[in-house]
Each structure stands twice: as structure tokens, then as C-alpha cells.
Design an enzyme around this catalytic site. Structure first.
Site, PDB file in Angstrom:
ATOM      1  N   ASN A   1       0.878  -1.183   0.000  1.00  0.00           N
ATOM      2  CA  ASN A   1       0.000   0.000   0.000  1.00  0.00           C
ATOM      3  C   ASN A   1       0.909   1.226   0.000  1.00  0.00           C
ATOM      4  OD1 ASN A   1      -1.828   2.045   0.479  1.00  0.00           O
ATOM      5  ND2 ASN A   1      -2.224   1.471   2.622  1.00  0.00           N
TER       6      ASN A   1
ATOM      7  N   LYS B   1       0.108   4.335  -0.300  1.00  0.00           N
ATOM      8  CA  LYS B   1      -0.485   5.584   0.241  1.00  0.00           C
ATOM      9  C   LYS B   1      -0.211   6.729  -0.743  1.00  0.00           C
ATOM     10  CE  LYS B   1      -0.016   3.491   4.702  1.00  0.00           C
ATOM     11  NZ  LYS B   1      -0.074   3.629   6.126  1.00  0.00           N
TER      12      LYS B   1
ATOM     13  N   HIS C   1      -9.677   1.515   4.813  1.00  0.00           N
ATOM     14  CA  HIS C   1      -8.379   1.639   5.490  1.00  0.00           C
ATOM     15  C   HIS C   1      -8.546   2.598   6.676  1.00  0.00           C
ATOM     16  CE1 HIS C   1      -4.241   2.767   6.334  1.00  0.00           C
ATOM     17  NE2 HIS C   1      -3.883   1.664   5.721  1.00  0.00           N
TER      18      HIS C   1
ATOM     19  N   GLU D   1      -6.856   4.961   7.740  1.00  0.00           N
ATOM     20  CA  GLU D   1      -6.631   6.394   7.437  1.00  0.00           C
ATOM     21  C   GLU D   1      -7.865   6.995   6.780  1.00  0.00           C
ATOM     22  OE1 GLU D   1      -2.898   5.805   5.408  1.00  0.00           O
ATOM     23  OE2 GLU D   1      -1.985   5.287   7.331  1.00  0.00           O
TER      24      GLU D   1
ATOM     25  N   GLU E   1      -5.819  -4.795  10.434  1.00  0.00           N
ATOM     26  CA  GLU E   1      -4.721  -3.870  10.698  1.00  0.00           C
ATOM     27  C   GLU E   1      -4.997  -3.119  11.995  1.00  0.00           C
ATOM     28  OE1 GLU E   1      -2.560  -2.462   6.946  1.00  0.00           O
ATOM     29  OE2 GLU E   1      -4.474  -1.431   6.930  1.00  0.00           O
TER      30      GLU E   1
ATOM     31  N   GLY F   1       2.260   2.206  10.848  1.00  0.00           N
ATOM     32  CA  GLY F   1       3.265   3.260  10.755  1.00  0.00           C
ATOM     33  C   GLY F   1       3.940   3.602  12.075  1.00  0.00           C
TER      34      GLY F   1
ATOM     35  N   SER G   1       3.115  -2.128  10.328  1.00  0.00           N
ATOM     36  CA  SER G   1       4.546  -2.240  10.610  1.00  0.00           C
ATOM     37  C   SER G   1       5.159  -3.585  10.219  1.00  0.00           C
ATOM     38  CB  SER G   1       4.832  -1.927  12.095  1.00  0.00           C
ATOM     39  OG  SER G   1       4.529  -0.566  12.359  1.00  0.00           O
TER      40      SER G   1
HETATM   41  P1  PGA Z   1       2.702   0.318   7.671  1.00  0.00           P
HETATM   42  O1  PGA Z   1       1.246   0.605   7.017  1.00  0.00           O
HETATM   43  O2  PGA Z   1       3.181  -0.983   7.100  1.00  0.00           O
HETATM   44  O3  PGA Z   1       3.534   1.478   7.246  1.00  0.00           O
HETATM   45  O4  PGA Z   1       2.488   0.250   9.134  1.00  0.00           O
HETATM   46  C1  PGA Z   1       0.326  -0.422   6.780  1.00  0.00           C
HETATM   47  C2  PGA Z   1      -0.932   0.133   6.175  1.00  0.00           C
HETATM   48  O5  PGA Z   1      -1.322   1.253   6.504  1.00  0.00           O
HETATM   49  O6  PGA Z   1      -1.603  -0.528   5.342  1.00  0.00           O
END
Ligand code: PGA
Length: 253
Positions: A10, A12, A95, A97, A167, A173, A213
């Protein structure tokens, strides 16, 4: 029941289409012959370039969001059919976010899942609890609510075409990651929710991915768990080296 191993990157809001093409060019020789299904959720403007660059490989290109309407006066939005025509085969929906930063509701996400299935885009539904919810003992309640509301009343013949991604918001992140035991326990709970809603047989067919992560160093202990069928990778999917290493680690299990 054997389920596909799936690794999703992903990106982003990173990478222009030129950078996307360069990434894929670097990635492909590193993952030649791999058996896992590799997906890249790229920015809208990179979909057609990425899909063309990935065409002969097994890498599938998709989007990170879409609107639920077929078309209409929705300035700045994008429809499933537009994504498909650009070369997307899947779409991330819900997601964290999108839920938290852009205020997307469970009902909006449900409508998007229905639209994606109708228009033949594979939905990757993302669910997850915040740290506060986990510490308050609400994880199961939150996950059940997110899963039930997104997947209620789906057309029977389409249910098999769906991926779930768990997630934990506190792991995205942050460098913090659920232990393999906690991740497995939570995935098993998600599968139970799918079973209650869609029947045990269908629930056994739906891949459930872990995200938050994920790195080359921790991916092996996650995907070796019974109910973890792959990973959704943010930060570590931006570098072809680390993304390829994640794929190779998964293949080695
Ligand atoms: P990350 O993000 O691997 O940077 O923690 C995962 C995601 O948001 O899908």
C-alpha cells in the site's frame, strides 16, 4: 482449507507514475518465479502505468479507495469502473486512514464493498481497533461491528471474491506490531465473525491479511500462523528491496 498467500503493498500518497514504473522494473527480477499473489495499491495517477509495467508478471495493480456511486456529480471522487478501465483489479476499502482522517462511516464502506463487487473489482476490506479500544477490552466488539456492517446482505454469488485485512490502528506506521500469538488470535476471531455472517465454508475461503509495521524481519512469524494468509505492507513496500525481501520471506514458509 488451502488459501492463496497474498502480499499487498500500500503506497499511500507516495510515488509519481514515473517512480511507480521504475519501482516495478526493479521489483520484477527480484520476485521472478514466486508463487504468492503480489498486489500493489498505488495512487490513482499511477494505476495505468503500473498496470502496464506489471502486465506480464503476476503483480496485480489496484487502488486505495473509491466512491460507492456508479457515476454522478461528485467532484474529486473516482468510480470503480474508472479504476477498472485504468487497469486496477482490486481496491482497498475502509483503510483506517480513510476511516479516521476522512471520517468514512461503516455504512459508506458497506456501500463501497457492494459497488466494488458489482463492478468486478476485488475488495480488500480493512478493519482494526485503536490502542484505546484494545486497552479498553473492546477489540472484538469493534472488529465484529466493522466486519458485520461492511459485509451484511452481500449478493450470495459474490461473497467468495473478497479479502479481509486486519490492521490494528496502533500498529500502522508506528513500528509496533502485534505478537504472532495476538495476531493469530485476532485473525481467528475475524474468521469466526465471517463464519457467523457468511457461513463457515465461505469464511474458510476468504484470505485474511495482517497489516501494521510489517517488515522483512517480522513477516515470517506472522504468515506462519494458521489464520494469517498474507500481509498488507505500507512503509516497507515503498522500497523494491524490502518489499521483495518480504515476499521471499513469505515464500520460504
Ligand atoms: P505500515 O502501514 O506498514 O507502514 O504500518 C500499513 C498500512 O497502513 O496498510
Amino acid at each position: 482449507m488451502a488459501r492463496d498467500l497474498i502480499i499487498v503493498g500500500n503506497w499511500k500518497m507516495y510515488k509519481t507514475s514515473r517512480e511507480a514504473a521504475h519501482f516495478i522494473e526493479q521489483l520484477l527480477p527480484k520476485i521472478e518465479g514466486c508463487k504468492a499473489r503480489v498486489f500493489l495499491a498505488v495512487p490513482y495517477t499511477s494505476i495505468s502505468t503500473a498496470a502496464a509495467a506489471a502486465r506480464l508478471a503476476k503483480v496485480e495493480v489496484g487502488a486505495q479507495n473509491m466512491n460507492d456511486a456508479r457515476d454522478g456529480a461528485f467532484t474529486g471522487e473516482i468510480a470503480a469502473l474508472m479504476l477498472k478501465e485504468a487497469g486496477a483489479s482490486f481496491v482497498l476499502l475502509g483503510h483506517s486512514e480513510r476511516r479516521r482522517v476522512f471520517g468514512e462511516s461503516d455504512t459508506f464502506i458497506h456501500r463501497k464493498v457492494v459497488r466494488a463487487l458489482q463492478d468486478d473489482l476485488l475488495p480488500v476490506l480493512c478493519v482494526g481497533e485503536t490502542l484505546e479500544e484494545r486497552e479498553g477490552g473492546q477489540t472484538e466488539e469493534i472488529l465484529k461491528k466493522q466486519i458485520d456492517s461492511a459485509l451484511v446482505d452481500l449478493p450470495e454469488e459474490k461473497i467468495g471474491e473478497l479479502i479481509l485485512a486486519y490492521e490494528p490502528v496502533w500498529a500502522i506506521g508506528t513500528g509496533k506490531i502485534a505478537t504472532p500469538e495476538i495476531a493469530q488470535e485476532t485473525h481467528a476471531f475475524c474468521r469466526k465473525c465471517l463464519g457467523d455472517l457468511l457461513g463457515k465454508r465461505k469464511a474458510g475461503q476468504i484470505p485474511i491479511l495482517y497489516g501494521g509495521s510489517v517488515k522483512p524481519e517480522n513477516v515470517g512469524s506472522l504468515v506462519s500462523q494458521k489464520d494469517i494468509d498474507g500481509v498488507l505492507v505500507g512503509g516497507a513496500s515503498l522500497d523494491p528491496e524490502s518489499f521483495a525481501e518480504i515476499i521471499q520471506q513469505c515464500e520460504g514458509i
